[in-house]
Design a protein around this motif. Structure first.
Motif, PDB file in Angstrom:
ATOM      1  N   THR A  80       0.835  -1.203   0.000  1.00 59.11           N
ATOM      2  CA  THR A  80       0.000   0.000   0.000  1.00 59.11           C
ATOM      3  C   THR A  80       0.868   1.251   0.000  1.00 59.11           C
ATOM      4  OG1 THR A  80      -1.739  -1.176   1.206  1.00 59.11           O
ATOM      5  CG2 THR A  80      -1.823   1.228   1.217  1.00 59.11           C
ATOM      6  N   TYR A  81       1.914   1.235   0.805  1.00 58.81           N
ATOM      7  CA  TYR A  81       2.838   2.377   0.871  1.00 58.81           C
ATOM      8  C   TYR A  81       3.404   2.688  -0.514  1.00 58.81           C
ATOM      9  CZ  TYR A  81       7.013   5.090   2.056  1.00 58.81           C
ATOM     10  OH  TYR A  81       7.982   6.056   2.121  1.00 58.81           O
ATOM     11  N   GLU A  82       3.846   1.653  -1.222  1.00 56.10           N
ATOM     12  CA  GLU A  82       4.431   1.877  -2.545  1.00 56.10           C
ATOM     13  C   GLU A  82       3.389   2.418  -3.515  1.00 56.10           C
ATOM     14  OE1 GLU A  82       7.509   1.866  -3.332  1.00 56.10           O
ATOM     15  OE2 GLU A  82       8.137   1.217  -1.323  1.00 56.10           O
ATOM     16  N   ARG A  83       2.147   1.944  -3.412  1.00 57.33           N
ATOM     17  CA  ARG A  83       1.080   2.460  -4.278  1.00 57.33           C
ATOM     18  C   ARG A  83       0.853   3.952  -4.036  1.00 57.33           C
ATOM     19  NH1 ARG A  83      -1.940  -2.361  -2.575  1.00 57.33           N
ATOM     20  NH2 ARG A  83      -1.712  -3.986  -4.169  1.00 57.33           N
ATOM     21  N   VAL A  84       0.824   4.340  -2.759  1.00 59.08           N
ATOM     22  CA  VAL A  84       0.615   5.748  -2.438  1.00 59.08           C
ATOM     23  C   VAL A  84       1.731   6.604  -3.011  1.00 59.08           C
ATOM     24  CG1 VAL A  84       0.496   7.437  -0.556  1.00 59.08           C
ATOM     25  CG2 VAL A  84      -0.727   5.263  -0.354  1.00 59.08           C
ATOM     26  N   ARG A  85       2.965   6.148  -2.855  1.00 65.17           N
ATOM     27  CA  ARG A  85       4.096   6.919  -3.377  1.00 65.17           C
ATOM     28  C   ARG A  85       4.049   7.008  -4.901  1.00 65.17           C
ATOM     29  NH1 ARG A  85       4.485   9.499   1.078  1.00 65.17           N
ATOM     30  NH2 ARG A  85       5.989   8.776   2.643  1.00 65.17           N
ATOM     31  N   ARG A  86       3.614   5.929  -5.569  1.00 73.88           N
ATOM     32  CA  ARG A  86       3.515   5.964  -7.028  1.00 73.88           C
ATOM     33  C   ARG A  86       2.432   6.940  -7.475  1.00 73.88           C
ATOM     34  NH1 ARG A  86       4.080   0.245  -6.798  1.00 73.88           N
ATOM     35  NH2 ARG A  86       1.833  -0.012  -7.203  1.00 73.88           N
ATOM     36  N   VAL A  87       1.281   6.907  -6.784  1.00 78.00           N
ATOM     37  CA  VAL A  87       0.200   7.838  -7.122  1.00 78.00           C
ATOM     38  C   VAL A  87       0.648   9.279  -6.878  1.00 78.00           C
ATOM     39  CG1 VAL A  87      -2.101   8.620  -6.458  1.00 78.00           C
ATOM     40  CG2 VAL A  87      -1.642   6.180  -6.726  1.00 78.00           C
ATOM     41  N   SER A  88       1.363   9.506  -5.788  1.00 81.71           N
ATOM     42  CA  SER A  88       1.862  10.841  -5.475  1.00 81.71           C
ATOM     43  C   SER A  88       2.752  11.361  -6.592  1.00 81.71           C
ATOM     44  CB  SER A  88       2.636  10.802  -4.153  1.00 81.71           C
ATOM     45  OG  SER A  88       3.216  12.056  -3.865  1.00 81.71           O
ATOM     46  N   ALA A  89       3.655  10.502  -7.076  1.00 83.26           N
ATOM     47  CA  ALA A  89       4.556  10.907  -8.163  1.00 83.26           C
ATOM     48  C   ALA A  89       3.764  11.189  -9.443  1.00 83.26           C
ATOM     49  CB  ALA A  89       5.601   9.819  -8.406  1.00 83.26           C
ATOM     50  N   ALA A  90       2.752  10.366  -9.712  1.00 88.27           N
ATOM     51  CA  ALA A  90       1.960  10.555 -10.924  1.00 88.27           C
ATOM     52  C   ALA A  90       1.152  11.849 -10.874  1.00 88.27           C
ATOM     53  CB  ALA A  90       1.033   9.355 -11.128  1.00 88.27           C
ATOM     54  N   LEU A  91       0.643  12.202  -9.689  1.00 86.86           N
ATOM     55  CA  LEU A  91      -0.146  13.420  -9.534  1.00 86.86           C
ATOM     56  C   LEU A  91       0.732  14.673  -9.462  1.00 86.86           C
ATOM     57  CD1 LEU A  91      -2.816  12.301  -6.891  1.00 86.86           C
ATOM     58  CD2 LEU A  91      -3.151  12.641  -9.341  1.00 86.86           C
ATOM     59  N   GLY A  92       1.989  14.479  -9.104  1.00 89.37           N
ATOM     60  CA  GLY A  92       2.886  15.618  -8.968  1.00 89.37           C
ATOM     61  C   GLY A  92       2.642  16.429  -7.712  1.00 89.37           C
ATOM     62  N   ARG A  93       2.071  15.798  -6.686  1.00 87.27           N
ATOM     63  CA  ARG A  93       1.864  16.486  -5.415  1.00 87.27           C
ATOM     64  C   ARG A  93       2.069  15.497  -4.270  1.00 87.27           C
ATOM     65  NH1 ARG A  93      -3.160  15.809  -2.861  1.00 87.27           N
ATOM     66  NH2 ARG A  93      -4.789  14.766  -4.094  1.00 87.27           N
ATOM     67  N   PRO A  94       2.535  15.977  -3.120  1.00 85.05           N
ATOM     68  CA  PRO A  94       2.828  15.073  -2.012  1.00 85.05           C
ATOM     69  C   PRO A  94       1.569  14.493  -1.382  1.00 85.05           C
ATOM     70  CG  PRO A  94       3.149  17.345  -1.328  1.00 85.05           C
ATOM     71  CD  PRO A  94       2.889  17.368  -2.805  1.00 85.05           C
ATOM     72  N   LEU A  95       1.663  13.250  -0.948  1.00 88.82           N
ATOM     73  CA  LEU A  95       0.633  12.582  -0.164  1.00 88.82           C
ATOM     74  C   LEU A  95       1.296  12.028   1.090  1.00 88.82           C
ATOM     75  CD1 LEU A  95      -1.186  10.577  -3.006  1.00 88.82           C
ATOM     76  CD2 LEU A  95      -2.013  12.650  -1.883  1.00 88.82           C
ATOM     77  N   GLY A  96       0.638  12.182   2.219  1.00 87.83           N
ATOM     78  CA  GLY A  96       1.211  11.708   3.479  1.00 87.83           C
ATOM     79  C   GLY A  96       0.831  10.264   3.757  1.00 87.83           C
ATOM     80  N   VAL A  97       1.677   9.586   4.543  1.00 93.87           N
ATOM     81  CA  VAL A  97       1.397   8.216   4.986  1.00 93.87           C
ATOM     82  C   VAL A  97       1.565   8.168   6.503  1.00 93.87           C
ATOM     83  CG1 VAL A  97       2.044   5.787   4.850  1.00 93.87           C
ATOM     84  CG2 VAL A  97       2.178   7.229   2.809  1.00 93.87           C
ATOM     85  N   LEU A  98       0.524   7.697   7.182  1.00 91.88           N
ATOM     86  CA  LEU A  98       0.523   7.564   8.635  1.00 91.88           C
ATOM     87  C   LEU A  98       0.413   6.084   8.998  1.00 91.88           C
ATOM     88  CD1 LEU A  98      -1.362   9.580  11.305  1.00 91.88           C
ATOM     89  CD2 LEU A  98      -1.868   7.151  11.115  1.00 91.88           C
ATOM     90  N   LEU A  99       1.319   5.601   9.834  1.00 94.55           N
ATOM     91  CA  LEU A  99       1.238   4.234  10.357  1.00 94.55           C
ATOM     92  C   LEU A  99       0.628   4.286  11.746  1.00 94.55           C
ATOM     93  CD1 LEU A  99       1.848   1.200  10.150  1.00 94.55           C
ATOM     94  CD2 LEU A  99       4.079   1.666  11.178  1.00 94.55           C
ATOM     95  N   ASP A 100      -0.530   3.646  11.901  1.00 98.01           N
ATOM     96  CA  ASP A 100      -1.286   3.657  13.160  1.00 98.01           C
ATOM     97  C   ASP A 100      -0.969   2.374  13.923  1.00 98.01           C
ATOM     98  OD1 ASP A 100      -3.150   3.880  15.177  1.00 98.01           O
ATOM     99  OD2 ASP A 100      -4.790   4.485  13.862  1.00 98.01           O
ATOM    100  N   LEU A 101      -0.227   2.500  15.020  1.00 98.89           N
ATOM    101  CA  LEU A 101       0.149   1.333  15.811  1.00 98.89           C
ATOM    102  C   LEU A 101      -1.061   0.768  16.554  1.00 98.89           C
ATOM    103  CD1 LEU A 101       3.535   2.575  17.327  1.00 98.89           C
ATOM    104  CD2 LEU A 101       3.163   1.283  15.216  1.00 98.89           C
ATOM    105  N   GLN A 102      -1.047  -0.536  16.771  1.00 97.95           N
ATOM    106  CA  GLN A 102      -2.182  -1.178  17.435  1.00 97.95           C
ATOM    107  C   GLN A 102      -2.295  -0.791  18.893  1.00 97.95           C
ATOM    108  OE1 GLN A 102      -3.368  -5.474  16.811  1.00 97.95           O
ATOM    109  NE2 GLN A 102      -2.542  -5.661  18.875  1.00 97.95           N
ATOM    110  N   GLY A 103      -1.164  -0.640  19.575  1.00 97.77           N
ATOM    111  CA  GLY A 103      -1.195  -0.344  21.002  1.00 97.77           C
ATOM    112  C   GLY A 103      -1.484  -1.581  21.822  1.00 97.77           C
ATOM    113  N   PRO A 104      -1.441  -1.450  23.130  1.00 97.15           N
ATOM    114  CA  PRO A 104      -1.652  -2.601  24.024  1.00 97.15           C
ATOM    115  C   PRO A 104      -3.133  -2.952  24.125  1.00 97.15           C
ATOM    116  CG  PRO A 104      -1.328  -0.633  25.329  1.00 97.15           C
ATOM    117  CD  PRO A 104      -1.141  -0.218  23.886  1.00 97.15           C
TER     118      PRO A 104
END
Length: 445
Positions: A22-46
Motif C-alpha cells: 500500500t505504501y508503494e502504491r501511495v508513493r507511485r500515485v503521489s509521483a503521478a499526480l505531482g503532489r505530495p501525499l502523506g502516509v501515517l502508520l497507526d500502531l495497534q497499542g496494548p
C-alpha cells in the motif's frame, strides 16, 4: 483525486507485507499526480482482549454471574481467560469491565490475584478475542507493546511520515516513543483513554500532533461527554500550534450506503467549525463498499463548510496569538492582513515546516502554499490545515521568489486576478528558525 491527502496504514489489521505494498502504491500515485501525499502508520497499542470459548461464543443474561481469570483454557458460560495481570492488580470491586466496545458491560463484585468475579449489567453475547476496556483505572501498561515496537521500526524503515501512538495514558508514553522515533518521522498521540486528559497539555507539548479517537474514547467515558472533550482537545492543540485529527465513525453509514446521513454530514462540519486540521475515514474506506464516494462526500462537506462566512469568526474566536517569537508575530500580522486585503494565497518558504504550521495556526482566509526544499517535509505537512505543500529543490533567493510563487499558484489553481499574495520567508534563506519577513505582492496576471 477524490480529495484524500493522507493515507493511514492500520497495524491492527493486515501484515507488514500488505502495508508495504500500500505504501508503494501511495508513493507511485503521489509521483503521478505531482503532489505530495502523506502516509501515517497507526500502531495497534496494548489492546486488551479476552481469550476464547470452547464453543466460539456464549450468551449471558442480565444479572448473570461470570468470572474472568488467568486460566488459558477455553471458556464457557461460567468463565473465560483474561490474559492481562495488570487488570487484576488495578481493578477494585464496583469498577466496570466493558467488552466488545461496550456491547457487554460487567461490574466487579470480587477481585482476587487470579480471578475477577463480575455481574453482567445487560444481556448479550461474548465471543472469542473481543476487546476489553477498563474505563475507571489507569493500567500500568506501556503504550508500546512488542508488536508495536516491531511495527514502528518497520514504519521507520519504510519511510512513513507520521506514527500514531495508540492508547496514550501519560506523557511518558509519548516520551518513550520519541526516543525510538527521534526525528525520522512525526509522532501523533491518539487520545482514546480518559487518563490521558489528566496530562493532556504535557502530551500535546511532547507530541507533534494529536488524534481524537472517538471510538475507544466513547467506550471508556460517558458518550455524552465526548463532544465537549473533542472541542477542548481541538482548542488545546490549536493553541499549541499542533495539528489535530478527528476520527472514528464520521461517515459510518457509508460502509454500506453510497450516501451519508444528515447527522454524519453535521458531524464532519462540526469538526471543521471547531478548527480541526483533518478528518479521518476508517472502515468507510478500509472495508466499505463505497470508498471513493465516502472520500468525495467528506471532501464536499469540508469544502462547503470552509467557505461558510460563519467559519472565519469562529476560528478567530478560538484562536491564539502564539508566543513571543518572530514567526508568531508574523503569523498574527498575516491574520490581520488577510482580514483587510483580498488575498489569493499565502506563500510560506520553510526548511523544517515550522513556519507553515505557525501560519496555518492562525487560520488565514486564504490557503497556504508551502514551498520547501524537502520532499519529506512536504509529505508531513499534508496533515496540516490549509497547507498546499510543494517540494521545490530549486528554490532561489529573493530575486525569483515572486516569479516562482506566482507560477505555482497558477499551477495549483490558487491564483486569482485582482488579489494579492503574501510571501512569508526568512534570511538567511534555508536556515530553520530564520523566518523574519512578510511581503504583500500584487502579481501581474
Amino acid at each position: 483525486m477524490a480529495g484524500a491527502n493522507v493515507f493511514r496504514l492500520n497495524a491492527s489489521h493486515g501484515t507488514q507485507a500488505d502495508h508495504a505494498l500500500t505504501y508503494e502504491r501511495v508513493r507511485r500515485v503521489s509521483a503521478a499526480l505531482g503532489r505530495p501525499l502523506g502516509v501515517l502508520l497507526d500502531l495497534q497499542g496494548p489492546k486488551l482482549r479476552i481469550g476464547t470459548f470452547a464453543s466460539g461464543s456464549i450468551t449471558l443474561a442480565a444479572e448473570a454471574p461470570f468470572c474472568f481469570d488467568l486460566d488459558p483454557s477455553p471458556g464457557d458460560e461460567r468463565r473465560v481467560c483474561l490474559p492481562h495481570p495488570e487488570i487484576f492488580s488495578a481493578l477494585q470491586p464496583g469498577d466496570q469491565l466493558l467488552v466488545d466496545d461496550g456491547r457487554m458491560a460487567f461490574i466487579a463484585t470480587e477481585v482476587g490475584p487470579g480471578s475477577i468475579r463480575v455481574r453482567a449489567l445487560r444481556s448479550g453475547t461474548l465471543s472469542d478475542r473481543k476487546g476489553v476496556n477498563v474505563p475507571s483505572r489507569a493500567l500500568s501498561l506501556s503504550a508500546l507493546s512488542g508488536k508495536d515496537r516491531r511495527d514502528l521500526q518497520f514504519g521507520l524503515d519504510l519511510g512513513v511520515d507520521w506514527i500514531a501512538l495508540s492508547f496514550v495514558q501519560r506523557v511518558q508514553d509519548v516520551i518513550e516513543a520519541r526516543e525510538l522515533v527521534q526525528q525520522r518521522c512525526l509522532l501523533m498521540a491518539k487520545i482514546e483513554k480518559p487518563g490521558a486528559l489528566q496530562e493532556i497539555e504535557a502530551i500535546i507539548a511532547a507530541a507533534d500532533g494529536i488524534m481524537v479517537a472517538r471510538g475507544d474514547l466513547g467506550v471508556e467515558m460517558p458518550m455524552e461527554q465526548v463532544p465537549s472533550v473533542q472541542k477542548q482537545l481541538v482548542r488545546l492543540a490549536r493553541s499549541a500550534g499542533k495539528p489535530v485529527v478527528i476520527a472514528t465513525q464520521m461517515l459510518e453509514s457509508m460502509i454500506g450506503s453510497p450516501c451519508p446521513t444528515r447527522a454524519e454530514a453535521s458531524d464532519v462540519a462540526t469538526a471543521v467549525y471547531d478548527g480541526a486540521d483533518a478528518v479521518m475515514l476508517s472502515a468507510e474506506t478500509a472495508s466499505g463498499r463505497y470508498p471513493v464516494e465516502a472520500v468525495r462526500a467528506m471532501d464536499g462537506i469540508v469544502r462547503h463548510t470552509e467557505s461558510d462566512s460563519l467559519r472565519q469568526p469562529l476560528m478567530q474566536a478560538i484562536g491564539k496569538d502564539g508566543e513571543s517569537t518572530t514567526t508568531d508575530v508574523l503569523g498574527s500580522a498575516l491574520r490581520r492582513v488577510s482580514e483587510l486585503l483580498p488575498l489569493s494565497a499565502t506563500v510560506a518558504y520553510t526548511a523544517s515546516g515550522a513556519t507553515a504550521m505557525r501560519m496555518a495556526q492562525q487560520r488565514p482566509r486564504s490557503p497556504v502554499l508551502c514551498l520547501t526544499p524537502s520532499t519529506t517535509v512536504a509529505q508531513r505537512l499534508t496533515m496540516v490545515w490549509g497547507i498546499h505543500p510543494h517540494a521545490d529543490t530549486a528554490m532561489a533567493g529573493d530575486t525569483r521568489t515572486v516569479e516562482r510563487a506566482t507560477r505555482l499558484l497558477h499551477e495549483q489553481a490558487l491564483a486569482e486576478p485582482g488579489k494579492a499574495m503574501v510571501l512569508v520567508c526568512g534570511t538567511p534563506f534555508g536556515l530553520p528558525g530564520s523566518t523574519n519577513q512578510l511581503h504583500v505582492v500584487w502579481p501581474s496576471f
